[in-house]
Structure formats: structure tokens, C-alpha cells
Design an enzyme around this catalytic site. Structure first.
Site, PDB file in Angstrom:
ATOM      1  N   ASP A   3       0.814  -1.092   0.281  1.00  0.00           N
ATOM      2  CA  ASP A   3      -0.104   0.294  -0.192  1.00  0.00           C
ATOM      3  C   ASP A   3       0.728   1.354  -0.331  1.00  0.00           C
ATOM      4  O   ASP A   3       2.485   1.433   0.224  1.00  0.00           O
ATOM      5  CB  ASP A   3      -0.831   0.322   1.258  1.00  0.00           C
ATOM      6  CG  ASP A   3      -2.005   0.972   1.088  1.00  0.00           C
ATOM      7  OD1 ASP A   3      -2.289   1.599   0.155  1.00  0.00           O
ATOM      8  OD2 ASP A   3      -1.859   1.934   2.205  1.00  0.00           O
ATOM      9  N   SER A   4       0.153   2.505  -0.616  1.00  0.00           N
ATOM     10  CA  SER A   4       1.061   3.854  -0.311  1.00  0.00           C
ATOM     11  C   SER A   4       1.305   3.901   1.218  1.00  0.00           C
ATOM     12  O   SER A   4       1.460   5.554   1.520  1.00  0.00           O
ATOM     13  CB  SER A   4      -0.071   4.741  -1.513  1.00  0.00           C
ATOM     14  OG  SER A   4      -0.844   5.266  -0.595  1.00  0.00           O
ATOM     15  N   GLY A  23      -2.415   9.289  -4.546  1.00  0.00           N
ATOM     16  CA  GLY A  23      -4.370   9.442  -5.020  1.00  0.00           C
ATOM     17  C   GLY A  23      -4.060  10.597  -6.294  1.00  0.00           C
ATOM     18  O   GLY A  23      -4.510  10.495  -7.040  1.00  0.00           O
ATOM     19  N   CYS A  80      -4.109  -0.554  -2.064  1.00  0.00           N
ATOM     20  CA  CYS A  80      -3.832   0.740  -2.845  1.00  0.00           C
ATOM     21  C   CYS A  80      -4.956   0.354  -3.517  1.00  0.00           C
ATOM     22  O   CYS A  80      -4.412  -0.123  -4.708  1.00  0.00           O
ATOM     23  CB  CYS A  80      -2.859   1.008  -2.716  1.00  0.00           C
ATOM     24  SG  CYS A  80      -2.648   2.458  -3.351  1.00  0.00           S
ATOM     25  N   GLU A 134      -5.185  10.535   7.598  1.00  0.00           N
ATOM     26  CA  GLU A 134      -3.122  10.745   7.685  1.00  0.00           C
ATOM     27  C   GLU A 134      -2.778  11.433   9.016  1.00  0.00           C
ATOM     28  O   GLU A 134      -1.966  11.556   9.769  1.00  0.00           O
ATOM     29  CB  GLU A 134      -2.406  10.798   6.794  1.00  0.00           C
ATOM     30  CG  GLU A 134      -2.356   9.807   5.398  1.00  0.00           C
ATOM     31  CD  GLU A 134      -1.660   8.542   5.754  1.00  0.00           C
ATOM     32  OE1 GLU A 134      -0.528   9.141   6.168  1.00  0.00           O
ATOM     33  OE2 GLU A 134      -2.183   8.061   5.051  1.00  0.00           O
ATOM     34  N   CYS A 174     -10.941   3.642  -1.675  1.00  0.00           N
ATOM     35  CA  CYS A 174      -9.716   3.925  -1.123  1.00  0.00           C
ATOM     36  C   CYS A 174     -10.104   3.355   0.420  1.00  0.00           C
ATOM     37  O   CYS A 174     -10.243   3.479   1.401  1.00  0.00           O
ATOM     38  CB  CYS A 174      -9.892   5.754  -1.083  1.00  0.00           C
ATOM     39  SG  CYS A 174      -8.307   6.369   0.106  1.00  0.00           S
ATOM     40  N   THR A 175      -7.928   3.043   0.363  1.00  0.00           N
ATOM     41  CA  THR A 175      -8.283   1.916   1.993  1.00  0.00           C
ATOM     42  C   THR A 175      -8.467   2.845   3.103  1.00  0.00           C
ATOM     43  O   THR A 175      -8.787   2.102   3.963  1.00  0.00           O
ATOM     44  CB  THR A 175      -6.504   2.334   1.871  1.00  0.00           C
ATOM     45  OG1 THR A 175      -5.629   2.845   1.597  1.00  0.00           O
ATOM     46  CG2 THR A 175      -6.027   1.061   0.982  1.00  0.00           C
ATOM     47  N   HIS A 176      -8.311   4.116   2.774  1.00  0.00           N
ATOM     48  CA  HIS A 176      -8.934   4.836   3.976  1.00  0.00           C
ATOM     49  C   HIS A 176      -9.894   5.157   4.403  1.00  0.00           C
ATOM     50  O   HIS A 176     -10.353   6.137   5.694  1.00  0.00           O
ATOM     51  CB  HIS A 176      -7.719   6.353   4.326  1.00  0.00           C
ATOM     52  CG  HIS A 176      -6.230   6.520   3.538  1.00  0.00           C
ATOM     53  ND1 HIS A 176      -5.583   5.683   3.045  1.00  0.00           N
ATOM     54  CD2 HIS A 176      -5.713   7.339   5.215  1.00  0.00           C
ATOM     55  CE1 HIS A 176      -4.681   6.174   3.692  1.00  0.00           C
ATOM     56  NE2 HIS A 176      -4.125   6.658   4.820  1.00  0.00           N
TER      57      HIS A 176
HETATM   58  N1  DGL Z   1      -3.807   3.848  -0.729  1.00  0.00           N
HETATM   59  C1  DGL Z   1      -4.956   4.727  -1.787  1.00  0.00           C
HETATM   60  C2  DGL Z   1      -5.831   4.124  -2.146  1.00  0.00           C
HETATM   61  O1  DGL Z   1      -6.536   3.378  -1.632  1.00  0.00           O
HETATM   62  C3  DGL Z   1      -4.964   6.411  -0.931  1.00  0.00           C
HETATM   63  C4  DGL Z   1      -3.613   7.004   0.073  1.00  0.00           C
HETATM   64  C5  DGL Z   1      -2.628   7.800  -1.225  1.00  0.00           C
HETATM   65  O2  DGL Z   1      -3.964   8.719  -2.345  1.00  0.00           O
HETATM   66  O3  DGL Z   1      -1.809   6.905  -1.216  1.00  0.00           O
HETATM   67  O4  DGL Z   1      -6.671   4.897  -3.116  1.00  0.00           O
END
Ligand code: DGL
Length: 273
Positions: free
Chosen positions: A11-12, A44, A74, A153, A185-187
Site C-alpha cells: 500500500d502507499s 492518489g 491500494c 493521515e 480508497c483504503t482510508h
Molecule cells: N492507498 C490509497 C488508495 O487506496 C490512498 C492513499 C493514497 O492516495 O496514497 O487509493
């Protein structure tokens, strides 16, 4: 059967821990190798070339371990790189997009589905294409929510600002008569209470992380990749971050509710595949 092999999750940043948590819950015997590219998060709002480079570096890093499956947790990375990674790698590769799309299709009663995600995820139309590949007659509307990731974050989840941002950002979706909304999105699962408050109690919220872990579990059963016996205590998992390991550990332990081992690695040294 596959005692030594692990599940790679990339993941990012910390967002993919939503997938890791589900994998730990649904596949408790499995060992996880996780890499969060916190130093370069968010992905993103980057261009696709950079996202491809960074994601390939993540894949290259976790591929040093013996893996039985790889999850691109991600959404942004999966929307850009999933197809080529599936073709190139000699192991099952899952993204979060198709499982999320399939879950939305089973949930919807009216066929009106919303998708929220990062700018890149929305720009690639990956979710819309995954939905329409299954049912071309669905109504799908997408919305990029670039302000959501920083709320998570920067640990602003519980502030009045977070509520106002979520409410105002989602306002254009309120009149769309959606019955299902994909948290692409993961968040976003971490913002689910605010998203529900903004969109109302009747909407189905689709958490792609849960669905991905479910599909991983099914895939492993079909391919007989499950650990048949033996133990993989939580201390067996390995978590890597390109950012500050102390911060990652703090967030990770709060989210996963278990002690985790975190090491810092620099991905800039990786070669471009
Ligand atoms: N992990 C990214 C996603 O699921 C969100 C965070 C990012 O933009 O890196 O799209």
C-alpha cells in the site's frame, strides 16, 4: 501445504492495514509481509507513470520473500498496475477493485451505485469498468475526494473539520438516489461513521478491504494455499515502511490491536522493473 510462504500486502501507507486486519481475521494462520510506502504517500494525486514506478518498487521489495499471493491493497496502485502485475507475476495477484465492485453488485437493489476514491482511482474509471463488465445497465457515479486521506493521515478523524469536509465533499452525491456507495480508497473505512452520517442510514457502504480478504480466502481455498497446520502468531508478520517506523507501529498497533514488528526500508534504491 504452503507453510513457509507468506501473503504480500502493499500500500502507499497505513491504509492497507484495513486489508491486513481483515486478512488476519479471516486467515489467522497466515503470515503477512506488508509494505507501506509512507514516505511517498499519498499516491492518489500523482501521475500514472510515478504510481507505476512506485508500485513496481513495492512489488519488487516484497517479492524478495517467498510469497503465495500478493494483494495490491491500494486502490490507486491497483487501478493503474493490477492488470500488468497479474500478467507478469507468477503467483495469484489481487487488487481491491474487482472484489469491491462485485460486493456492490450483490448489495444494490436499485442498481444505482456511487464510487468515491482518490483522483487517480476515479480518473482511471477502474471501478466503473469493473461494475459495467458485470452489469452494463448499472447507473454508476464517481466522485474524487482528495481531502479525505489527509484527514486520516493527520489524525483529524474526530474533529468538527473532518465532519464538515466529509459532508460538503459528498453533497453532490446526495441527490443521486444511490443505494450503494463503494469506499474505493483504503482510508475511507476509517471515515465510515462520518460518511454514513452524511449519506444516511439506508445506503450500503462497501468496504473493499473486507471483500478483498474474503476473495483471498476463497482463492486460497480453491488453490489449496492455506496453511494446514502450524502456528503463525501475530509476531510472525513483518511490516515494512519507507517512513517513520515508530509512527507506523503506533498507528498499526492501534488499528490491528496486536503488537507488530516494523522495519524501515528505503525504496528509492530499488530498480525500475
Ligand atoms: N492507498 C490509497 C488508495 O487506496 C490512498 C492513499 C493514497 O492516495 O496514497 O487509493
Amino acid at each position: 501445504m504452503s507453510m513457509k510462504k507468506a501473503i504480500g500486502i502493499i500500500d502507499s501507507g497505513v491504509g492497507g492495514l484495513t486489508v491486513a486486519k481483515e486478512v488476519m481475521r479471516q486467515l489467522p494462520r497466515e503470515k503477512i509481509i506488508y509494505f507501506g510506502d509512507n514516505a511517498r504517500c499519498p499516491y492518489g494525486s500523482r501521475d500514472s507513470q510515478e504510481i507505476r514506478l512506485f508500485t513496481n518498487q513495492l512489488i519488487q521489495f516484497v517479492s524478495r520473500f517467498e510469497l503465495k499471493a500478493l494483494v495490491i491493497a491500494c486502490n490507486t496502485a491497483a487501478s493503474v498496475v493490477l492488470h500488468e502485475a497479474k500478467e507478469r507475476l507468477d503467483l495469484p495477484v489481487l487488487g481491491v477493485i474487482e472484489p469491491g465492485a462485485r460486493a456492490a453488485i450483490s448489495a444494490t437493489r436499485t442498481g444505482r451505485i456511487g464510487i468515491i476514491g482518490t483522483e487517480m482511482t476515479i480518473r482511471t474509471k477502474a471501478y466503473v469498468e469493473a461494475l459495467r463488465a458485470i452489469n452494463p445497465d448499472l447507473y454508476a457515479v464517481s466522485l474524487a475526494c482528495p481531502e479525505f486521506v489527509p484527514l486520516v493521515e493527520n489524525r483529524l478523524l474526530h474533529t468538527e473539520d473532518a465532519w464538515q469536509t466529509v459532508r460538503d465533499t459528498l453533497a453532490p452525491l446526495k441527490n443521486e438516489k444511490l443505494d450503494t456507495l463503494i469506499l474505493g480508497c483504503t482510508h475511507y473505512p476509517l471515515l465510515a461513521p462520518l460518511i454514513r452520517k452524511a449519506m444516511g442510514d439506508d445506503i450500503f457502504l462497501i468496504n473493499s478491504a473486507e471483500e478483498t480478504a474474503r476473495e483471498l480466502s476463497t482463492l486460497m481455498a480453491i488453490q489449496e494455499l492455506h496453511r494446514s497446520s502450524g502456528e503463525s502468531g501475530d509476531h510472525d508478520h513483518l511490516f515494512f515502511t519507507s517512513g517513520d517506523p515508530a509512527i507506523f507501529k503506533e498507528i498499526g498497533e492501534e488499528w490491528l490491536q496486536v503488537p507488530i514488528h516494523v522495519e524501515q526500508r528505503n525504496l528509492e534504491e530499488q530498480l525500475f522493473l
